[in-house]
Write an enzyme that holds these catalytic residues in place. Structure first.
Site, PDB file in Angstrom:
ATOM      1  N   HIS A  31      41.524  77.362  73.602  1.00 17.62           N
ATOM      2  CA  HIS A  31      41.321  75.891  72.901  1.00 17.62           C
ATOM      3  C   HIS A  31      41.878  75.442  71.735  1.00 17.62           C
ATOM      4  O   HIS A  31      43.162  74.742  71.971  1.00 17.62           O
ATOM      5  CB  HIS A  31      40.475  75.397  72.353  1.00 17.62           C
ATOM      6  CG  HIS A  31      40.485  74.342  71.501  1.00 17.62           C
ATOM      7  ND1 HIS A  31      40.431  73.108  71.802  1.00 17.62           N
ATOM      8  CD2 HIS A  31      39.874  73.934  70.418  1.00 17.62           C
ATOM      9  CE1 HIS A  31      40.022  71.519  71.233  1.00 17.62           C
ATOM     10  NE2 HIS A  31      40.149  73.275  69.463  1.00 17.62           N
ATOM     11  N   HIS A  88      44.128  76.279  63.870  1.00 15.59           N
ATOM     12  CA  HIS A  88      42.860  75.123  63.501  1.00 15.59           C
ATOM     13  C   HIS A  88      41.832  75.300  62.797  1.00 15.59           C
ATOM     14  O   HIS A  88      40.820  74.949  62.047  1.00 15.59           O
ATOM     15  CB  HIS A  88      43.342  73.547  63.283  1.00 15.59           C
ATOM     16  CG  HIS A  88      42.490  73.635  65.099  1.00 15.59           C
ATOM     17  ND1 HIS A  88      43.258  74.320  66.002  1.00 15.59           N
ATOM     18  CD2 HIS A  88      41.392  73.454  65.530  1.00 15.59           C
ATOM     19  CE1 HIS A  88      42.792  73.707  67.247  1.00 15.59           C
ATOM     20  NE2 HIS A  88      41.432  73.133  67.061  1.00 15.59           N
ATOM     21  N   GLU A 113      36.683  77.379  59.732  1.00 17.37           N
ATOM     22  CA  GLU A 113      35.525  77.236  60.310  1.00 17.37           C
ATOM     23  C   GLU A 113      34.848  78.425  60.178  1.00 17.37           C
ATOM     24  O   GLU A 113      33.524  78.572  60.743  1.00 17.37           O
ATOM     25  CB  GLU A 113      35.475  75.923  60.640  1.00 17.37           C
ATOM     26  CG  GLU A 113      34.591  75.630  61.014  1.00 17.37           C
ATOM     27  CD  GLU A 113      34.384  74.103  61.458  1.00 17.37           C
ATOM     28  OE1 GLU A 113      33.180  73.535  61.552  1.00 17.37           O
ATOM     29  OE2 GLU A 113      35.484  73.156  61.998  1.00 17.37           O
ATOM     30  N   ASP A 114      35.699  78.819  61.942  1.00 14.07           N
ATOM     31  CA  ASP A 114      34.543  79.386  63.434  1.00 14.07           C
ATOM     32  C   ASP A 114      34.756  81.130  62.905  1.00 14.07           C
ATOM     33  O   ASP A 114      33.840  81.981  63.978  1.00 14.07           O
ATOM     34  CB  ASP A 114      35.532  79.097  64.592  1.00 14.07           C
ATOM     35  CG  ASP A 114      34.693  77.774  64.774  1.00 14.07           C
ATOM     36  OD1 ASP A 114      33.829  77.020  64.392  1.00 14.07           O
ATOM     37  OD2 ASP A 114      35.034  76.455  64.996  1.00 14.07           O
ATOM     38  N   ASP A 171      43.788  67.812  69.025  1.00 14.09           N
ATOM     39  CA  ASP A 171      42.360  68.982  68.872  1.00 14.09           C
ATOM     40  C   ASP A 171      41.109  67.768  69.794  1.00 14.09           C
ATOM     41  O   ASP A 171      40.671  68.013  70.414  1.00 14.09           O
ATOM     42  CB  ASP A 171      41.443  69.243  67.719  1.00 14.09           C
ATOM     43  CG  ASP A 171      40.295  69.293  67.931  1.00 14.09           C
ATOM     44  OD1 ASP A 171      40.162  70.652  68.201  1.00 14.09           O
ATOM     45  OD2 ASP A 171      40.012  68.960  67.047  1.00 14.09           O
ATOM     46  N   ASP A 203      49.896  42.378  85.466  1.00 12.86           N
ATOM     47  CA  ASP A 203      50.769  43.711  84.859  1.00 12.86           C
ATOM     48  C   ASP A 203      49.549  44.647  85.561  1.00 12.86           C
ATOM     49  O   ASP A 203      49.612  45.372  84.127  1.00 12.86           O
ATOM     50  CB  ASP A 203      50.999  43.586  83.725  1.00 12.86           C
ATOM     51  CG  ASP A 203      49.828  42.607  82.918  1.00 12.86           C
ATOM     52  OD1 ASP A 203      48.676  42.703  83.287  1.00 12.86           O
ATOM     53  OD2 ASP A 203      49.718  42.114  81.575  1.00 12.86           O
TER      54      ASP A 203
END
Length: 717
Positions: free
Chosen positions: A48, A72, A76-77, A139, A260
């Protein structure tokens, strides 16, 4: 999943000076940190962040952004810390990763208030460094691409709704059209898949019918422009299903009526050639009236620039053509990312001030909003409404939401300009402040240093910045007024009980009522939460309060002399109408009437005439009564509403005669209601704006002189 060497090569292709070694270390770091973690799809979790980094390379973002994307989720993980990242990758990247981590920890919930709180924090983080938002959007984009792997339909729907309401509009606002289109379409799959499938079937049918129609039109447009000596790139593409669906909803038309569905784009070298192409197309083909927009001379708020025109083009096909330069095309597709540059070796970002103006406005709203719901209301207003463009007297272009008024314009210029606004000129002519502005209007704001925002403005302003500034001012004014009023109530209560008043004596009440300071105590008295009698019961427990008759305002009836002398009247000056003071609708008090104030819980003071029948219900609560009077020292030109009851003959011209008489005596009819009608007479109730009682009395006298009037009296109902 992107291989390590592919990711590094992508970055080096547009940034040859990127630190290859640092990129490699970040790639390896995220794989080791996430270890054996897996996603809902069964793929290794580290796939990811690597894919998110790949998405950002398409925007050609700087190396720090790419490394932030790779890292990123590590704080946190995983067991990785901000300090560890700072030690290995430097402070800049550590701050960016920490910013994205905070957003991830505040993932939006289905509860509306929670959503608003997190949305506020999202914008706060974005303001510090917009790269945090860019990583978060990438993300979300990758998460939406893999949304179908989540088993719970409720969770999929919640994520899709957040994407449609929050992230797609944010992508549009910072100009990343490619992100916005894909986010909306992926959310559309979850929120209304049947509609999407229906549009896809129709598109397939059109393709089968037209086969190479798009290619033929592209080639014909190329030939036309080549003959005119213009070198241009011409392309045609189908619009995404959600874009088609939104136009069908907005315009209330069928699929077949859309002109359009396929957009043709002409990209040239410079602005001059854009208009050369436009002139050539309009000379060769018929233009569809009302379908021309010039976003080059007047860009959208997110800096979008292009010329849009619809023509009856090759093969008699009704087509939309977008004309732009190469630079505009890059900006339109990648938004702020297209402007994201760094000075070599220094790494200092270059920002276009106008590009980030909307961020500053949202932050001002955040500071002024009293609760999260109010903030969400404002930001949604700013995001979803169409824009109107107006000019200042100096020629500056101000972008506002459609439906804006001169007050919105004033606050868009500066909060102080809005606060001191007393009038406006639109296109050189005086115009009411509630005038709806149109594209191209030139607006001049008239100001006075003595002016303050009026509560009535909130009923017609539409921009978030104006509404939040008005509410903030009113809240502060209301609190000040309640505090002043509460202090007067406390002093009066002590006086009525024959006790000397000191603020020190109030100290025990703070603990009993769970208040922090004396101002809070006064506020609770002023807004009616507590009464003066309750105050005395806390300070002097067991003592019976002395309600001295001479200090209680009596109820005067119409036959009384009205010579009761008021002592120690509470000075209520500078109150904003409609906030801490209200005029009672039962008796319509006017300057010149003897009046009394009644403290109403949560509403401040309601002003009644001294002979109002409604006052009888408050006879048992003398602590709610306040002696008030009109401030005759100040010249007040504000008109008040007086009410009269009229019985007049039912004959042609009678009503005209009544209105003419009122107008001739400088009265302005605020409302007129016919309460009874017979063959011979009308009975009506008329509300008239007048200066004072004498003004209303003059109007009544003039009406009584009119032969069509049977009777006229001042009405209290």
């Amino acid at each position: 999943m992107l291989r390590q060497v592919e990711l590094v090569e992508r970055v080096l292709s547009y940034d040859p000076h990127a630190d290859e070694d640092l990129l490699n270390r970040a790639y390896v770091f995220t794989i080791k940190a996430h270890g054996s973690q897996t996603r809902a799809s069964g793929d290794p979790y580290f796939s990811h962040p690597i894919e998110v980094a790949g998405i950002l390379t398409e925007l050609k973002l700087d190396m720090a952004s790419i490394i932030t994307a790779l890292l990123h989720d590590t704080i946190e993980d995983t067991v990785a810390t901000k300090e560890e990242i700072e030690e290995i990758f430097g402070q800049e990247i550590a701050v960016l990763v920490d910013g994205v981590t905070k957003l991830s920890q505040l993932e939006l919930q289905s509860d509306r208030t929670k959503q608003a709180e997190n949305f506020s924090k999202l914008l706060l983080a974005m303001s510090n460094d917009i790269r945090v938002l860019l990583v978060k959007l990438a993300d979300r984009l990758h998460n939406m691409r893999t949304l179908h792997f989540i088993k719970k339909p409720e969770k999929r729907k919640r994520i899709a709704t957040e994407t449609m309401e929050i992230y797609a509009p944010l992508a549009e606002r910072i100009g990343i059209q490619s992100f916005r289109d894909e986010l909306e379409d992926l959310a559309f799959v979850e929120l209304n898949n049947e509609a999407r499938k229906s549009i896809l079937r129709r598109l397939e049918y059109l393709r089968a019918e037209g086969e190479d129609l798009v290619d033929r039109i592209v080639n014909k447009l190329k030939d036309d422009l080549h003959e005119a000596g213009l070198q241009a790139e011409v392309s045609g593409r189908e619009k995404r299903p959600y874009s088609i669906w939104r136009k069908m909803e907005q315009k209330n038309v069928t699929f077949e009526q859309l002109s359009d569905i396929i957009a043709f784009r002409v990209v040239v070298s410079n602005v001059e050639q854009c208009y050369h192409v436009l002139g050539n197309l309009h000379a060769k083909y018929s233009m569809v009236p009302g379908r021309f927009k010039d976003y080059i001379s007047t860009p959208k708020r997110n800096n979008y620039q292009s010329i849009h025109t619809t023509i009856i083009g090759p093969e008699r096909q009704r087509i939309e053509v977008q004309i732009r330069t190469r630079e505009m095309h890059e900006t339109n597709e990648f938004g702020v990312a297209a402007h994201w540059q760094y000075k070599q070796q220094i790494g200092e970002k270059v920002q276009d001030g106008q590009q980030y103006r909307w961020l500053r406005e949202l932050l001002e709203i955040l500071e002024e909003a009293s609760d999260p719901d109010e903030f969400l209301e404002h930001t949604k207003l700013n995001m979803y409404q169409d824009q109107v463009f107006c000019f200042s007297p100096k020629g500056d272009l101000i972008s506002l939401p459609a439906g804006s008024t001169p007050v919105d314009f004033a606050y868009a210029v500066h909060t102080r300009v809005g606060d001191t606004c007393v009038g406006s000129k639109v296109n050189g002519r005086l115009a009411p402040l509630r005038t709806i502005l149109k594209n191209g209007d030139q607006v001049e704001i008239l100001r006075s240093k003595n002016q303050t925002p009026s509560p009535t403005w909130e009923s017609f302003v539409v921009s978030g910045k104006a509404r939040s500034a008005i509410r903030r001012f009113i809240r502060q004014q209301q609190r000040d007024q309640y505090i002043e009023l509460g202090k007067s109530i406390a002093e009066k209560s002590f006086r009525m009980d024959g006790k000397p008043f000191t603020e020190k004596a109030l100290a025990p009440v703070l603990k009993v009522w769970d208040l922090e300071n004396i101002e809070d105590l006064y506020y609770s008295l002023g807004d009616g939460t507590h009464t003066g009698r309750q105050l005395l019961e806390v300070i002097f427990p067991g003592e019976k309060s002395k309600d001295a008759d001479e200090n209680v305002v009596p109820i005067h009836r119409k036959k009384q002399t009205g010579k009761h002398k008021h002592e120690h009247a509470v000075p209520i000056r500078g109150l904003i109408p409609g906030m801490a003071m209200h005029f009672a609708g039962c008796c319509h008090p006017l300057p010149g009437d003897r009046i009394v104030g009644i403290v109403m819980t949560g509403r401040g003071v309601t002003i009644h005439t001294i002979d109002c029948d409604t006052l009888e219900q408050y006879s048992e609560v003398p602590e709610r009564w306040l002696d008030v009077s009109w401030d005759t020292d100040q010249q007040n030109e504000t008109l008040q509403v007086g009410r009269i009851g009229i019985v007049m003959a039912n004959e042609p011209g009678a009503l005209s005669s009544v209105t003419s008489t009122i107008a001739a005596n400088k009265g302005n009819i605020n409302n007129l209601v016919i309460s009874n009608r017979s063959q011979d007479f009308f009975e009506m109730r008329v509300d008239i704006e007048v200066r004072d009682v004498r003004h209303l009395t003059n109007i009544i006298a003039a009406l009584r002189a009119d032969p069509v009037i049977s009777s006229v009296e001042r009405s209290s109902g």
